[in-house]
Motif scaffolding. Structure first.
Motif, PDB file in Angstrom:
ATOM      1  N   GLN A 131       0.835  -1.199   0.000  1.00 60.34           N
ATOM      2  CA  GLN A 131       0.000   0.000   0.000  1.00 60.34           C
ATOM      3  C   GLN A 131       0.874   1.255   0.000  1.00 60.34           C
ATOM      4  O   GLN A 131       1.937   1.294   0.616  1.00 60.34           O
ATOM      5  CB  GLN A 131      -0.915   0.017   1.230  1.00 60.34           C
ATOM      6  N   SER A 132       0.414   2.285  -0.677  1.00 57.53           N
ATOM      7  CA  SER A 132       1.205   3.509  -0.801  1.00 57.53           C
ATOM      8  C   SER A 132       1.004   4.427   0.403  1.00 57.53           C
ATOM      9  O   SER A 132      -0.007   4.343   1.113  1.00 57.53           O
ATOM     10  CB  SER A 132       0.829   4.255  -2.083  1.00 57.53           C
ATOM     11  N   VAL A 133       1.982   5.316   0.605  1.00 56.88           N
ATOM     12  CA  VAL A 133       1.940   6.243   1.733  1.00 56.88           C
ATOM     13  C   VAL A 133       0.688   7.104   1.696  1.00 56.88           C
ATOM     14  O   VAL A 133       0.084   7.386   2.735  1.00 56.88           O
ATOM     15  CB  VAL A 133       3.204   7.129   1.725  1.00 56.88           C
ATOM     16  N   PHE A 134       0.261   7.516   0.504  1.00 55.16           N
ATOM     17  CA  PHE A 134      -0.878   8.414   0.389  1.00 55.16           C
ATOM     18  C   PHE A 134      -2.205   7.671   0.240  1.00 55.16           C
ATOM     19  O   PHE A 134      -3.235   8.277  -0.030  1.00 55.16           O
ATOM     20  CB  PHE A 134      -0.677   9.367  -0.780  1.00 55.16           C
ATOM     21  N   GLY A 135      -2.166   6.354   0.410  1.00 53.83           N
ATOM     22  CA  GLY A 135      -3.405   5.586   0.384  1.00 53.83           C
ATOM     23  C   GLY A 135      -3.623   4.848  -0.910  1.00 53.83           C
ATOM     24  O   GLY A 135      -3.300   5.341  -1.998  1.00 53.83           O
ATOM     25  N   GLY A 136      -4.190   3.633  -0.812  1.00 58.12           N
ATOM     26  CA  GLY A 136      -4.449   2.819  -1.992  1.00 58.12           C
ATOM     27  C   GLY A 136      -3.255   1.964  -2.365  1.00 58.12           C
ATOM     28  O   GLY A 136      -2.164   2.118  -1.813  1.00 58.12           O
ATOM     29  N   PRO A 137      -3.424   1.035  -3.297  1.00 56.53           N
ATOM     30  CA  PRO A 137      -2.342   0.138  -3.693  1.00 56.53           C
ATOM     31  C   PRO A 137      -1.115   0.886  -4.207  1.00 56.53           C
ATOM     32  O   PRO A 137      -1.222   1.988  -4.768  1.00 56.53           O
ATOM     33  CB  PRO A 137      -2.970  -0.709  -4.803  1.00 56.53           C
ATOM     34  N   SER A 138       0.049   0.260  -4.013  1.00 61.98           N
ATOM     35  CA  SER A 138       1.303   0.836  -4.495  1.00 61.98           C
ATOM     36  C   SER A 138       1.564   0.514  -5.954  1.00 61.98           C
ATOM     37  O   SER A 138       2.679   0.731  -6.437  1.00 61.98           O
ATOM     38  CB  SER A 138       2.478   0.296  -3.651  1.00 61.98           C
ATOM     39  N   TRP A 139       0.576  -0.007  -6.653  1.00 62.18           N
ATOM     40  CA  TRP A 139       0.751  -0.446  -8.030  1.00 62.18           C
ATOM     41  C   TRP A 139      -0.272   0.203  -8.944  1.00 62.18           C
ATOM     42  O   TRP A 139      -1.447   0.320  -8.590  1.00 62.18           O
ATOM     43  CB  TRP A 139       0.600  -1.973  -8.123  1.00 62.18           C
ATOM     44  N   THR A 140       0.191   0.618 -10.121  1.00 58.42           N
ATOM     45  CA  THR A 140      -0.702   1.152 -11.152  1.00 58.42           C
ATOM     46  C   THR A 140      -0.444   0.422 -12.468  1.00 58.42           C
ATOM     47  O   THR A 140       0.711   0.207 -12.865  1.00 58.42           O
ATOM     48  CB  THR A 140      -0.493   2.665 -11.330  1.00 58.42           C
ATOM     49  N   TRP A 141      -1.528   0.046 -13.131  1.00 65.09           N
ATOM     50  CA  TRP A 141      -1.455  -0.696 -14.394  1.00 65.09           C
ATOM     51  C   TRP A 141      -1.034   0.235 -15.528  1.00 65.09           C
ATOM     52  O   TRP A 141      -1.495   1.367 -15.637  1.00 65.09           O
ATOM     53  CB  TRP A 141      -2.810  -1.311 -14.692  1.00 65.09           C
ATOM     54  N   ASP A 142      -0.127  -0.268 -16.373  1.00 63.99           N
ATOM     55  CA  ASP A 142       0.283   0.471 -17.562  1.00 63.99           C
ATOM     56  C   ASP A 142       0.038  -0.410 -18.782  1.00 63.99           C
ATOM     57  O   ASP A 142       0.673  -1.460 -18.943  1.00 63.99           O
ATOM     58  CB  ASP A 142       1.763   0.845 -17.476  1.00 63.99           C
ATOM     59  N   ALA A 143      -0.886   0.005 -19.642  1.00 65.19           N
ATOM     60  CA  ALA A 143      -1.309  -0.842 -20.757  1.00 65.19           C
ATOM     61  C   ALA A 143      -0.198  -1.039 -21.789  1.00 65.19           C
ATOM     62  O   ALA A 143      -0.132  -2.081 -22.442  1.00 65.19           O
ATOM     63  CB  ALA A 143      -2.545  -0.234 -21.424  1.00 65.19           C
ATOM     64  N   ARG A 144       0.675  -0.038 -21.955  1.00 65.07           N
ATOM     65  CA  ARG A 144       1.720  -0.166 -22.961  1.00 65.07           C
ATOM     66  C   ARG A 144       2.667  -1.323 -22.645  1.00 65.07           C
ATOM     67  O   ARG A 144       3.083  -2.063 -23.522  1.00 65.07           O
ATOM     68  CB  ARG A 144       2.508   1.149 -23.071  1.00 65.07           C
TER      69      ARG A 144
END
Length: 535
Positions: free
Chosen positions: A151-164
């Motif tokens: 989890q990230s410091v500012f809230g929510g998962p520490s991962w973001t999907w990148d379609a490329r």
């Protein structure tokens, strides 16, 4: 810093016991009327910093950035963002500081960049380009969800999907701040080249932002849950962060940083180390001669109260063992609510703030003074519609209070408080208007004059500047410790409560007191300090 001090403190480097003034550029002084502080504004007001008796200033990020996190998302490590000026303005600021005898420390953000950094833009294009492994990429789980539970410091998962890429990228902070893969030798070398760039321009040191986030567990092991979180403001609070930060391999990179710094002479490195493993990491990052000089302690920054026990524990955490580094202390900064409001109410604040500033200057370690603390500024109240900080907006009203600590400095009683000539990026706080620099310059009893007095005391006595420390009370409400150097002893007494406290028998010369006291006085008034030279 005077040559006499260097000799008196056995030739120790300039930063040992230094007083460093933190400048948050957006909010210090706006020189061009766009509502945002800038480097030229810092240069304009440099004499104010020098007048305090500080040894140097730490300038928070001014690098090219889309400002998703107000400069801590760097898009070009070697560029100055146009809102702050250009490299010429930076060079002029450094030159003016050096003319006034001030050292210049700047932030270096090595754990992550902006999503707009050229390195990331290249890395995200494919899995086989030259910078494909410069960031932390991972495949999804079979169901398409993130690779693990971080989890990230500012809230929510520490991962973001990148379609490329068809992968997730790691970000311990905002999704606009992708994590660098600092395990990668090429990434390390690129960052060290950044360090050399600024050292070649004359900077005297670095504060290394979020340094313990710079490496991750390459196995991407899930973080274990916290059984009973002390707070539940963010999803980040529910985990022990054993695997997304604080990896042992980081020590090797730290030693590479130190090697570069040592090649430039008397430079200073200050590691920002927060989190539940901070006590261990601060010692590891600064141990011996081949690592960093100092670590930036969080002991006071988020404390709800200033208590004798808090101070005793912080002192005990740096006992002076062989090979031990040197601590740096701050009571407030650009991320933490101002201590004047966090610790006291309006009625007790003026006297208590003076006592706290005296305490900061008596602690063993470096003292870091955040802009506005020399005026006793309280935390500003910022209306929801005026918030700029993404953390504050996301977590309102349970925020870290960063906007309230970042409102513009007040210099005069003009409409824009001497900060600039137009509306500022954050509103000027109402209570701050009456506490401006010009008004306090005219008042001999002001917190501004007191700040100069306590810094002058520290600079005049080697025991306070570079000496050892020993707690001389056995608990209770009275805080008492002694600073010692080369046969010189100074006893420091602090009453951090709202009631008078009994003093032990004291003999010697009074160096500083928040009120009229004598060494044989047997009582210390509420929110008072007494500093006595005993030998």
């Amino acid at each position: 810093m005077s040559e006499a001090f260097v000799k008196g403190c056995e030739g120790l480097p300039w930063w040992r016991g230094a007083v460093i003034y933190q400048v948050y550029p957006r909010s210090f002084r706006d020189s061009n009327g766009d509502g945002i502080g800038d480097l030229a504004g810092i240069t304009e007001k440099m004499e104010h910093i020098a007048s305090l008796g500080c040894d140097g200033l730490w300038v928070s990020p001014f690098f090219t950035s889309p400002m998703a996190d107000f400069g801590y998302d760097v898009a070009d490590y070697r560029g100055v963002d146009p809102i702050f000026g250009d490299l010429g303005d930076f060079d002029a600021m450094v030159a003016r500081a050096h003319d006034l005898g001030l050292k210049v420390i700047i932030d270096q953000v090595y754990s992550h960049t902006s999503i707009e950094h050229a390195w990331f833009e290249e890395s995200r294009q494919s899995r086989d380009n030259a910078k494909a492994d410069w960031y932390v990429w991972a495949d999804p789980k079979p169901d398409g969800s993130p690779p693990n539970n971080w989890q990230s410091v500012f809230g929510g998962p520490s991962w973001t999907w990148d379609a490329r890429r068809g992968q997730y990228y790691l970000h311990n902070f905002l999704k606009e701040q992708p994590d660098l893969n600092v395990h990668h030798p090429e990434v390390q070398e690129a960052l060290l080249q950044v360090a050399r760039f600024w050292l070649d321009r004359g900077v005297d040191g670095f504060r290394l932002d979020a340094l313990n986030f710079a490496m991750h567990d390459r196995a991407l092991t899930d973080n274990p849950p916290v059984a009973e979180p002390k707070q539940r403001t963010r999803s980040f609070d529910f985990q022990h962060h054993y695997h997304n930060q604080s990896q042992p391999e980081l020590i090797g990179f730290i030693e590479r940083i130190a090697e570069v710094m040592n090649g430039y002479g008397a430079r200073f490195t200050l590691a920002e180390v927060g989190g539940e493993q901070a006590a261990r990491e601060m010692k590891e990052f600064t141990h011996g001669q081949d690592r960093l000089n100092s670590a930036y302690g969080f002991d006071y920054l988020y404390a709800d109260k200033l208590t004798p026990q808090l101070v005793r524990e912080a002192i005990a955490s740096w006992p002076g063992e062989e090979g031990e580094g040197w601590p740096s202390w701050a009571f407030s900064n650009h991320d933490a609510p101002r201590f004047a409001s966090r610790w006291w109410g309006e009625e007790e604040r003026p006297r208590a703030v003076k006592t706290a500033l005296a305490l900061l200057m008596c602690l063993k370690g470096n003292a870091i003074l955040y802009q506005g603390e020399e005026l006793g500024l309280p935390q500003a109240e910022v209306a929801y519609e005026d918030l700029q900080d993404p953390e504050a907006i996301a977590n309102w009203p349970l925020t870290l209070g960063r906007d309230g600590a970042r409102t513009p400095m007040t210099w005069t009683d003009s409409a824009c408080a001497g900060f600039g000539s137009t509306d500022s990026w954050l509103p000027i706080a109402g209570p701050h208007r009456a506490m401006h620099v010009a008004a306090q310059e005219a008042d001999a009893e002001s917190i501004l004059h007191w700040t100069r007095k306590v810094i002058a005391l520290r600079n005049a006595h080697e025991a306070l500047r570079c000496g050892e420390v020993e707690v001389i009370d056995e608990g209770g409400d009275l805080l008492a410790f002694e600073r010692r150097h080369a046969g010189h002893r100074i006893a420091c007494y602090f009453n951090l409560t709202a009631a008078p406290l009994a003093l032990p028998e004291v003999s010697g010369s009074v160096l500083l007191a928040t009120g009229d006291v004598a060494p044989d006085q047997r009582e210390l008034a509420a929110f008072s300090a007494l500093i006595v030279e005993t030998q």
